[in-house]
Design a protein around this motif. Structure first.
Motif, PDB file in Angstrom:
ATOM      1  N   UNK A  79      -6.470  16.140  -9.396  1.00  0.00           N
ATOM      2  CA  UNK A  79      -5.927  15.298  -8.615  1.00  0.00           C
ATOM      3  C   UNK A  79      -4.450  15.521  -8.765  1.00  0.00           C
ATOM      4  N   UNK A  80      -3.627  15.520  -7.605  1.00  0.00           N
ATOM      5  CA  UNK A  80      -2.345  15.812  -7.760  1.00  0.00           C
ATOM      6  C   UNK A  80      -1.449  15.182  -6.501  1.00  0.00           C
ATOM      7  N   UNK A  81      -0.357  14.584  -6.990  1.00  0.00           N
ATOM      8  CA  UNK A  81       0.584  14.055  -5.860  1.00  0.00           C
ATOM      9  C   UNK A  81       2.009  14.460  -5.905  1.00  0.00           C
ATOM     10  N   UNK A  82       2.833  14.906  -4.985  1.00  0.00           N
ATOM     11  CA  UNK A  82       3.894  15.224  -4.977  1.00  0.00           C
ATOM     12  C   UNK A  82       4.742  14.678  -3.880  1.00  0.00           C
ATOM     13  N   UNK A  83       5.882  14.307  -4.214  1.00  0.00           N
ATOM     14  CA  UNK A  83       6.863  13.616  -3.330  1.00  0.00           C
ATOM     15  C   UNK A  83       7.429  14.583  -2.379  1.00  0.00           C
ATOM     16  N   UNK A  84       7.477  14.272  -1.055  1.00  0.00           N
ATOM     17  CA  UNK A  84       7.903  14.979  -0.136  1.00  0.00           C
ATOM     18  C   UNK A  84       9.551  14.711   0.371  1.00  0.00           C
ATOM     19  N   UNK A  85       9.507  13.451   0.585  1.00  0.00           N
ATOM     20  CA  UNK A  85      10.914  12.888   0.952  1.00  0.00           C
ATOM     21  C   UNK A  85      10.845  11.484   0.713  1.00  0.00           C
ATOM     22  N   UNK A  86      12.099  10.628   0.755  1.00  0.00           N
ATOM     23  CA  UNK A  86      12.223   9.473   0.458  1.00  0.00           C
ATOM     24  C   UNK A  86      13.359   8.529   1.084  1.00  0.00           C
ATOM     25  N   UNK A  87      13.212   7.556   1.274  1.00  0.00           N
ATOM     26  CA  UNK A  87      14.718   6.677   1.664  1.00  0.00           C
ATOM     27  C   UNK A  87      14.658   5.570   0.840  1.00  0.00           C
ATOM     28  N   UNK A  88      15.720   5.174   0.223  1.00  0.00           N
ATOM     29  CA  UNK A  88      16.023   3.941  -0.260  1.00  0.00           C
ATOM     30  C   UNK A  88      16.895   2.933   0.120  1.00  0.00           C
ATOM     31  N   UNK A  89      16.746   1.789  -0.140  1.00  0.00           N
ATOM     32  CA  UNK A  89      17.595   0.821  -0.050  1.00  0.00           C
ATOM     33  C   UNK A  89      17.541  -0.233  -1.101  1.00  0.00           C
ATOM     34  N   UNK A  90      18.892  -0.717  -1.492  1.00  0.00           N
ATOM     35  CA  UNK A  90      18.979  -1.464  -2.777  1.00  0.00           C
ATOM     36  C   UNK A  90      20.135  -2.234  -2.613  1.00  0.00           C
ATOM     37  N   UNK A  91      19.865  -3.609  -3.258  1.00  0.00           N
ATOM     38  CA  UNK A  91      21.005  -4.373  -3.495  1.00  0.00           C
ATOM     39  C   UNK A  91      20.744  -5.423  -4.615  1.00  0.00           C
ATOM     40  N   UNK A  92      21.792  -5.033  -5.459  1.00  0.00           N
ATOM     41  CA  UNK A  92      21.490  -6.184  -6.733  1.00  0.00           C
ATOM     42  C   UNK A  92      20.499  -5.747  -7.627  1.00  0.00           C
ATOM     43  N   UNK A  93      19.745  -6.518  -7.866  1.00  0.00           N
ATOM     44  CA  UNK A  93      18.436  -6.299  -8.752  1.00  0.00           C
ATOM     45  C   UNK A  93      17.271  -5.845  -7.804  1.00  0.00           C
ATOM     46  N   UNK A 104      -3.402  16.162  -3.517  1.00  0.00           N
ATOM     47  CA  UNK A 104      -4.557  17.317  -3.407  1.00  0.00           C
ATOM     48  C   UNK A 104      -5.615  16.567  -4.292  1.00  0.00           C
ATOM     49  N   UNK A 105      -6.894  16.443  -3.833  1.00  0.00           N
ATOM     50  CA  UNK A 105      -7.842  15.894  -4.394  1.00  0.00           C
ATOM     51  C   UNK A 105      -9.198  16.995  -4.417  1.00  0.00           C
ATOM     52  N   UNK A 106      -9.354  17.456  -5.591  1.00  0.00           N
ATOM     53  CA  UNK A 106     -10.495  18.639  -5.487  1.00  0.00           C
ATOM     54  C   UNK A 106     -10.137  19.670  -4.267  1.00  0.00           C
ATOM     55  N   UNK A 107      -8.716  20.095  -4.198  1.00  0.00           N
ATOM     56  CA  UNK A 107      -8.512  21.043  -3.468  1.00  0.00           C
ATOM     57  C   UNK A 107      -8.049  20.571  -2.004  1.00  0.00           C
ATOM     58  N   UNK A 108      -8.557  19.411  -1.723  1.00  0.00           N
ATOM     59  CA  UNK A 108      -8.261  18.820  -0.134  1.00  0.00           C
ATOM     60  C   UNK A 108      -6.985  18.099  -0.347  1.00  0.00           C
ATOM     61  N   UNK A 109      -6.031  18.474   0.869  1.00  0.00           N
ATOM     62  CA  UNK A 109      -4.768  17.854   0.777  1.00  0.00           C
ATOM     63  C   UNK A 109      -4.806  16.756   1.721  1.00  0.00           C
ATOM     64  N   UNK A 110      -3.802  15.877   1.600  1.00  0.00           N
ATOM     65  CA  UNK A 110      -3.702  14.731   2.627  1.00  0.00           C
ATOM     66  C   UNK A 110      -2.131  14.294   2.353  1.00  0.00           C
ATOM     67  N   UNK A 111      -1.791  13.733   3.397  1.00  0.00           N
ATOM     68  CA  UNK A 111      -0.180  13.108   3.103  1.00  0.00           C
ATOM     69  C   UNK A 111      -0.340  11.608   3.586  1.00  0.00           C
ATOM     70  N   UNK A 112       0.674  10.933   2.959  1.00  0.00           N
ATOM     71  CA  UNK A 112       0.713   9.621   3.428  1.00  0.00           C
ATOM     72  C   UNK A 112       2.211   9.106   3.178  1.00  0.00           C
ATOM     73  N   UNK A 113       2.513   7.942   3.201  1.00  0.00           N
ATOM     74  CA  UNK A 113       3.569   7.155   2.825  1.00  0.00           C
ATOM     75  C   UNK A 113       3.253   6.099   1.860  1.00  0.00           C
ATOM     76  N   UNK A 114       4.361   5.853   0.654  1.00  0.00           N
ATOM     77  CA  UNK A 114       4.084   4.548  -0.141  1.00  0.00           C
ATOM     78  C   UNK A 114       5.371   3.962  -0.001  1.00  0.00           C
ATOM     79  N   UNK A 115       5.266   2.676   0.296  1.00  0.00           N
ATOM     80  CA  UNK A 115       6.528   1.790  -0.026  1.00  0.00           C
ATOM     81  C   UNK A 115       6.132   0.906  -1.041  1.00  0.00           C
ATOM     82  N   UNK A 116       7.429   1.109  -2.152  1.00  0.00           N
ATOM     83  CA  UNK A 116       7.350   0.759  -3.363  1.00  0.00           C
ATOM     84  C   UNK A 116       8.608  -0.437  -3.241  1.00  0.00           C
ATOM     85  N   UNK A 117       8.220  -1.566  -3.970  1.00  0.00           N
ATOM     86  CA  UNK A 117       9.253  -2.538  -4.217  1.00  0.00           C
ATOM     87  C   UNK A 117       9.502  -2.505  -5.465  1.00  0.00           C
ATOM     88  N   UNK A 118      10.853  -2.501  -5.746  1.00  0.00           N
ATOM     89  CA  UNK A 118      11.312  -1.972  -7.217  1.00  0.00           C
ATOM     90  C   UNK A 118      12.203  -3.111  -7.520  1.00  0.00           C
TER      91      UNK A 118
END
Length: 146
Positions: A79-93, A104-118
């Motif tokens: 299993x492997x994941x790599x970032x392709x691109x990102x956009x960040x918005x931030x304010x204060x904390x 890539x999972x067992x050689x098959x690739x898929x792409x997607x988008x994660x939304x992370x609240x930090x």
């Protein structure tokens, strides 16, 4: 500073998703780095994969257990994941990161988008929640992230 966010803050925020992706991966020569994975997240962080079409939240330790079960059974040999691109918005904390990935999972690739609240928690930036969905034939990655 932008909204109270320093260049150092921005560097730390930008490093979180790639570090999380790298930590979760494994293959025959490398085990997942669950300590780094945990360190990227708030201890009560919630994850929510939406690829099934319905939101189902999962706690960090439950996610790790589920991934380890797939690894131990041999169902998921690598299993492997790599970032392709990102956009960040931030304010204060608080910050929001939209991160496109290729997995890539067992050689098959898929792409997607994660939304992370930090959030800044006890002096460091950590993921409080991460929600992701996979690209389909009908829904493609946003052009600014692909």
């Amino acid at each position: 500073m932008r909204g109270g966010i320093t260049d150092q803050d921005l560097e730390e925020i930008l490093a979180l998703c790639p570090r999380l992706y790298a930590a979760v991966g494994w293959n025959a020569d490398k085990a997942p780095d669950w300590e780094t994975f945990r360190a990227c997240c708030h201890s009560q962080a919630i994850l929510a994969p939406l690829s099934a079409g319905a939101a189902a939240t999962i706690a960090i330790e439950d996610f790790i257990a589920a991934m380890e079960a797939q690894r131990a059974s041999g169902e998921l040999e690598d299993f492997r994941e790599d970032e392709l691109g990102r956009h960040v918005e931030a304010f204060g904390n608080v910050a929001s990161v939209r991160s496109a990935f290729v997995a890539a999972m067992n050689g098959a690739e898929r792409r997607g988008v994660t939304f992370a609240q930090i959030v800044r928690h006890e002096g460091r930036w950590v993921i409080l929640s991460a929600i992701w969905d996979n690209e389909t034939d009908e829904i493609k990655l946003p052009a600014d992230l692909a």
